[in-house]
Design a protein around this motif. Structure first.
Motif, PDB file in Angstrom:
ATOM      1  N   VAL A   1       0.836  -1.205   0.000  1.00  2.84           N
ATOM      2  CA  VAL A   1       0.000   0.000   0.000  1.00  2.84           C
ATOM      3  C   VAL A   1       0.867   1.251   0.000  1.00  2.84           C
ATOM      4  O   VAL A   1       0.587   2.224  -0.715  1.00  2.84           O
ATOM      5  CB  VAL A   1      -0.952  -0.007   1.214  1.00  2.84           C
ATOM      6  N   ILE A   2       1.946   1.238   0.789  1.00  2.99           N
ATOM      7  CA  ILE A   2       2.835   2.397   0.849  1.00  2.99           C
ATOM      8  C   ILE A   2       3.497   2.640  -0.507  1.00  2.99           C
ATOM      9  O   ILE A   2       3.597   3.792  -0.972  1.00  2.99           O
ATOM     10  CB  ILE A   2       3.898   2.194   1.944  1.00  2.99           C
ATOM     11  N   SER A   3       3.947   1.569  -1.166  1.00  5.11           N
ATOM     12  CA  SER A   3       4.609   1.731  -2.467  1.00  5.11           C
ATOM     13  C   SER A   3       3.645   2.275  -3.512  1.00  5.11           C
ATOM     14  O   SER A   3       4.009   3.158  -4.304  1.00  5.11           O
ATOM     15  CB  SER A   3       5.207   0.396  -2.928  1.00  5.11           C
ATOM     16  N   GLN A   4       2.405   1.756  -3.519  1.00  8.04           N
ATOM     17  CA  GLN A   4       1.423   2.251  -4.476  1.00  8.04           C
ATOM     18  C   GLN A   4       1.009   3.683  -4.153  1.00  8.04           C
ATOM     19  O   GLN A   4       0.804   4.508  -5.053  1.00  8.04           O
ATOM     20  CB  GLN A   4       0.189   1.336  -4.466  1.00  8.04           C
ATOM     21  N   MET A   5       0.899   3.988  -2.880  1.00  8.78           N
ATOM     22  CA  MET A   5       0.554   5.344  -2.461  1.00  8.78           C
ATOM     23  C   MET A   5       1.654   6.320  -2.879  1.00  8.78           C
ATOM     24  O   MET A   5       1.374   7.429  -3.366  1.00  8.78           O
ATOM     25  CB  MET A   5       0.369   5.371  -0.943  1.00  8.78           C
ATOM     26  N   GLN A   6       2.904   5.907  -2.729  1.00  8.06           N
ATOM     27  CA  GLN A   6       4.000   6.789  -3.093  1.00  8.06           C
ATOM     28  C   GLN A   6       4.022   7.054  -4.597  1.00  8.06           C
ATOM     29  O   GLN A   6       4.288   8.181  -5.032  1.00  8.06           O
ATOM     30  CB  GLN A   6       5.326   6.168  -2.655  1.00  8.06           C
ATOM     31  N   THR A   7       3.732   6.033  -5.385  1.00 10.10           N
ATOM     32  CA  THR A   7       3.798   6.175  -6.840  1.00 10.10           C
ATOM     33  C   THR A   7       2.570   6.866  -7.419  1.00 10.10           C
ATOM     34  O   THR A   7       2.698   7.820  -8.200  1.00 10.10           O
ATOM     35  CB  THR A   7       3.960   4.793  -7.489  1.00 10.10           C
ATOM     36  N   LEU A   8       1.381   6.392  -7.049  1.00 11.42           N
ATOM     37  CA  LEU A   8       0.151   6.836  -7.702  1.00 11.42           C
ATOM     38  C   LEU A   8      -0.511   8.035  -7.034  1.00 11.42           C
ATOM     39  O   LEU A   8      -1.240   8.769  -7.693  1.00 11.42           O
ATOM     40  CB  LEU A   8      -0.848   5.676  -7.754  1.00 11.42           C
ATOM     41  N   VAL A   9      -0.292   8.210  -5.754  1.00 10.26           N
ATOM     42  CA  VAL A   9      -0.972   9.282  -5.023  1.00 10.26           C
ATOM     43  C   VAL A   9      -0.009  10.409  -4.676  1.00 10.26           C
ATOM     44  O   VAL A   9      -0.164  11.547  -5.122  1.00 10.26           O
ATOM     45  CB  VAL A   9      -1.640   8.731  -3.742  1.00 10.26           C
ATOM     46  N   CYS A  10       1.002  10.066  -3.892  1.00 10.49           N
ATOM     47  CA  CYS A  10       1.922  11.096  -3.416  1.00 10.49           C
ATOM     48  C   CYS A  10       2.741  11.685  -4.565  1.00 10.49           C
ATOM     49  O   CYS A  10       2.913  12.900  -4.643  1.00 10.49           O
ATOM     50  CB  CYS A  10       2.837  10.514  -2.348  1.00 10.49           C
ATOM     51  N   GLY A  11       3.240  10.818  -5.440  1.00 11.28           N
ATOM     52  CA  GLY A  11       4.044  11.303  -6.558  1.00 11.28           C
ATOM     53  C   GLY A  11       3.286  12.264  -7.448  1.00 11.28           C
ATOM     54  O   GLY A  11       3.816  13.301  -7.873  1.00 11.28           O
TER      55      GLY A  11
END
Length: 419
Positions: free
Chosen positions: A151-161
């Motif tokens: 979840v953290i990796s996807q959040m970093q790529t798709l949301v936070c990035g």
């Protein structure tokens, strides 16, 4: 290069008043090429080395460094208290009893490992049944860790990035216009976004040259309202610090305070009813607990602290800023949700009735006991200030030049008088 060309094009369109003129764009291609070349030569900050990347600093410096500092503080306190022969003026000394584990997936995994290892070595119960419970509890604990990382990796790529990219464009456009839309008044960050060279070029009157939508977006940058951003980052940091404290307390009680023994046959003392007290752990079990439970949890918490601050600082909406701060906590609470929804009732009762050794068996009344926990507030404040003023990379080289410009505009929006 592309961002520089984009901003130069905006400058040409703004100065000429022909932003929508297709003929202008076609007729000024030669001049545009000259301006793009000039923008490419604008001074830019040098690229960051590997160890200056915030993500690498969090993973390889802050996460292990914070753990080592915490461990050193605990060892120092225990050493000083053991050497102290000075009696306290307050004679209130408490004999602490064994304490419960946290009721979450990690607590259930620890319970299964200790109880079932003890039963297997002592020859109690069915072999396959105990192995099955032990395996299922550990798989669930591993599943929580993997799910949080995913979840953290996807959040970093798709949301936070994406949020970081958008807010950099917003602030880059703001800087370009406010410094006169002149490439001689700006430089480019390593990410390719404009920043003002000198405050003498900053003209608040240029704010009117932004469109209404651009004004809304610029004045909604979280850094433009530190009175809102600081409390939200403080609360989020405090949420993570609280979980780090539970993780550290688990390490102290299980790894440091619990005696090291040679066989799990001596690990448990039977109590009343279903109660079992952990009185010792082997080196192998301690290593397994540290590797599968404590260390991953600590690293995830520290990384999530940084990523959450980054996402909140990149949220270009004050209402979304509040919602995002609440949404972040669900990642921390995954271990509790899975424990409530998946762990069998028998395992829950076993977790509730498994006791571990306290931090110290005899607790005198002193300043450490009464006041040391309040230092976590200082740690929380220190991280919040450090992140905003030194560590944040959402808007590199932020000039703190939005709040004053947007003060009147925000007041109009709040009163419903904005155009």
């Amino acid at each position: 290069m592309k961002m520089a060309a984009f901003y130069v094009l905006l400058a040409l369109c703004w100065k000429s008043g022909l932003a929508t003129s297709h003929g202008f764009l076609k007729g000024e291609q030669g001049q545009l090429a000259v301006e793009v070349a000039a923008a490419s030569a604008a001074p830019a900050l040098p690229p960051q080395p590997f160890w200056a990347n915030p993500q690498n600093i969090v993973l390889f410096i802050i996460a292990p460094g914070s753990a080592l500092v915490g461990l050193a503080c605990v060892i120092l306190l225990r050493y000083l208290e053991a050497r102290s022969d000075t009696p306290t003026a307050d004679l209130e000394v408490v004999e602490r009893e064994p304490e419960n584990l946290d009721e979450d997936v990690y607590g259930a995994g620890i319970t299964a490992l200790v109880r079932d290892s003890y039963s297997l070595v002592a020859g109690k119960g069915d072999l396959m049944l105990r192995v099955s419970r032990l395996a299922s509890s550990f798989l669930l604990m591993v599943f929580v860790v993997v799910l949080q990382i995913w979840v953290i990796s996807q959040m970093q790529t798709l949301v936070c990035g994406r949020a970081v990219s958008e807010i950099r464009k917003i602030y880059g456009r703001y800087e370009f216009i406010m410094y006169g839309a002149d490439i001689n008044h700006i430089y480019l960050t390593p990410n390719g976004f404009p920043r003002g060279l000198d405050k003498k070029y900053f003209d608040p009157a240029n704010f009117d040259h932004l469109t209404s939508e651009e004004q809304d977006l610029a004045c909604a940058i979280p850094f433009s309202q530190p009175k809102l951003l600081f409390p939200i980052l403080f609360i989020w940091t405090l949420t993570i610090v609280a979980d780090l404290r539970r993780c550290g307390d688990l390490f102290v009680r299980l790894i440091l305070s619990t005696p090291t023994i040679t066989s799990m046959q001596d690990a448990v003392e039977e109590g009343e009813g279903e109660t079992q007290i952990i009185v010792g752990l082997t080196k192998a079990v301690k290593a397994a607990l540290a590797a599968l439970c404590i260390i991953p949890r600590w690293v995830i918490d520290v990384y999530l602290l940084w990523l959450g601050c980054r996402w909140l600082a990149a949220t270009p909406s004050f209402s979304d800023l509040l919602l995002n701060s609440v949404a972040l906590e669900f990642i921390v609470l995954l271990k509790d949700a899975l424990y409530t929804g998946v762990v069998p009732d028998r395992n829950k009762r076993a977790t509730q009735n498994t006791l571990v050794q306290p931090w110290q068996k005899t607790e005198p009344a002193n300043y450490r006991v009464f006041l040391s926990s309040f230092l976590l507030l200082a740690v929380t404040c220190a991280w919040t200030l450090y992140y905003v003023y030194r560590f944040q990379a959402v808007l590199p080289d932020y000039k703190w030049d939005v709040a004053a410009t947007c003060k009147e505009y925000v007041a109009k929006v709040s009163s419903g008088k904005a155009r």
